[in-house]
Design an enzyme around this catalytic site. Structure first.
Site, mmCIF file in Angstrom:
data_model
loop_
_atom_site.group_PDB
_atom_site.id
_atom_site.type_symbol
_atom_site.label_atom_id
_atom_site.label_comp_id
_atom_site.label_asym_id
_atom_site.label_seq_id
_atom_site.Cartn_x
_atom_site.Cartn_y
_atom_site.Cartn_z
ATOM 1 N N ARG A 75 0.857 -1.187 0.000
ATOM 2 C CA ARG A 75 0.000 0.000 0.000
ATOM 3 C C ARG A 75 0.894 1.237 0.000
ATOM 4 N NH1 ARG A 75 -5.312 -1.166 0.572
ATOM 5 N NH2 ARG A 75 -5.938 -2.968 1.809
ATOM 6 N N GLY A 114 -7.195 3.552 -4.438
ATOM 7 C CA GLY A 114 -5.960 4.316 -4.237
ATOM 8 C C GLY A 114 -5.040 4.135 -5.434
ATOM 9 N N THR A 115 -4.944 2.895 -5.882
ATOM 10 C CA THR A 115 -4.092 2.552 -7.027
ATOM 11 C C THR A 115 -4.487 3.362 -8.259
ATOM 12 O OG1 THR A 115 -3.852 0.320 -6.178
ATOM 13 C CG2 THR A 115 -3.400 0.628 -8.522
ATOM 14 N N ASP A 137 -13.879 -5.344 -2.393
ATOM 15 C CA ASP A 137 -14.907 -4.364 -1.998
ATOM 16 C C ASP A 137 -15.872 -3.989 -3.128
ATOM 17 O OD1 ASP A 137 -13.779 -4.286 0.513
ATOM 18 O OD2 ASP A 137 -12.565 -2.497 0.108
ATOM 19 N N ARG A 172 -28.361 -18.451 19.822
ATOM 20 C CA ARG A 172 -27.592 -17.236 20.106
ATOM 21 C C ARG A 172 -27.757 -16.187 19.006
ATOM 22 N NH1 ARG A 172 -22.054 -20.488 21.547
ATOM 23 N NH2 ARG A 172 -22.233 -20.427 23.811
#
Ligand code: F6P
Length: 358
Positions: A75, A114-115, A137, A172
């Site tokens: 990153r 970002g890339t 994502d 649960r």
């Protein structure tokens, strides 16, 4: 002789190697083997540091089903790209120089948001760049689908399937935290596929009372368990009113390892039920790409080679309405493809009684 550089940047995902293979095989066909491919190690860091290797056609064999990336990744935050670091390294200058040193005709970049900002920067700086959208994502603007998403969705849905049997046995409430800090595509699709009762997304700030109401209603209806699919980046309706800075401080001071644990405590207190949290984490990015991703990665790879052959630089390959199309990097960079609150998949969820916590 064409000389092509290729790098993978940002978080890894399934399908990177399939895409690398797709690019390489299509380049060899496109240029009748009159092409040299340079693998740049560890993303933009390799381009900055001049860390690359000449690859041979055999390097691209046997990697279709391999998870991760044979090139390595890292990153490199876009906001620091133009900042000269403590060792006086001018990253942009270095990348341009190394591109020239390698005598590249084009740089192929595989990455997420970002890339793509950096890919666009390099394109604006005069380099020939072609990119492929990857990320679990599925939040890259300009493409209906990124590779990695379907594989991660299968894993997350499988987690929900497994949680179902134990949740039913014990009666649960389970919270399954699914990756996605800013967008909820993965949680939405895995949540629907895995039969979650409550789906919480970053795009829809939740009201804890609404979540609790759903769980209580399920109890009253005789259901022994409830399953919540929660994106790691969800925020409450109170938090949605905060400034970015206030939220950052509040989260930094949060005494829980992640939002799911805070939700677990709140729900436990309000319902008196036993709550468990499961965080599959990076498991969702690992392993072999599913067949859908293998096909998409290969299609994107072959399309990237075509763009290079046609000198259509400055583009990302995207999937729009079933067709592979070039999308200008300038349009992709800096935009996020979030889940529209009124999209049909959310509506489908609502139609079958899933709560989105609002
Ligand atoms: O690459 C996407 C992603 O997996 C997100 O879903 C997640 O929030 C983030 O990366 C995790 O980043 P890292 O691998 O750096 O911990």
């Amino acid at each position: 002789m064409k000389r092509i550089g290729i790098l993978t940047s940002g978080g890894d995902c399934q399908g990177l190697n399939a895409a690398i293979r797709g690019v390489a095989k299509a380049l060899y066909v496109e240029f009748d083997n009159d092409v040299e491919i340079y693998g740049i190690n560890d993303g933009y860091r390799g381009l900055i540091e001049g860390n690359y290797k000449r690859m041979k056609s055999e390097d691209f064999s046997g990697i279709l089903t391999l998870g991760g990336t044979i090139l390595g990744t890292s990153r490199q935050p876009f906001k620091l790209m133009r900042v000269i670091d403590e060792n006086s390294v001018d990253k942009v200058k270095n990348m341009k120089e190394n591109y020239k040193k390698m005598k590249l005709d084009c740089l192929v970049v595989l990455g997420g948001n970002g890339t793509h900002k950096t890919a666009n920067l390099l394109s604006e700086e005069g380099l020939n760049v072609v990119s492929l959208p990857k990320t679990i994502d599925n939040d890259v603007w300009g493409t209906d689908m990124t590779f990695g998403f379907h594989s991660a969705m299968s894993i997350a849905a499988n987690v929900l399937d497994c949680i179902h049997t134990t949740a039913t046995s014990h009666g649960r409430v389970f919270i399954v935290e699914i990756m996605g800090h800013k967008v909820g595509w993965l949680t939405l699709y895995a949540g629907i596929a895995g039969g979650a009762d409550v789906i919480l997304l970053p795009e829809i700030p939740y009201d804890i009372e609404s979540v609790v109401k759903t769980i209580k209603q399920r109890n009253e209806a005789g259901k022994r368990f409830s399953i919540l699919a929660v994106a790691e980046g969800v925020i409450s309706q109170e938090e949605a009113k905060m400034t970015k800075k206030e939220l950052k401080t509040a989260r930094a001071n949060m005494k829980f390892p992640s939002i799911s644990y805070r939700l677990a405590q709140e729900i436990g207190e309000k319902t008196g039920q036993e709550i468990r949290v499961t965080v599959p984490g990076h498991f969702q990015r690992g392993g072999s790409p599913c067949p859908y991703d293998r096909v998409l990665s290969t299609r994107f790879g072959a399309a990237a080679a075509k763009l290079i052959a046609n000198k259509q630089y400055g583009n990302m390959v995207g999937l729009q309405n079933g067709a592979i199309v070039p999308v200008p990097l300038a349009e992709v960079a800096g935009k996020l493809k979030v889940v529209p609150k009124d999209c049909d998949v959310i509506q489908t969820g609502r139609d079958i009684g899933i709560s989105f916590g609002d």
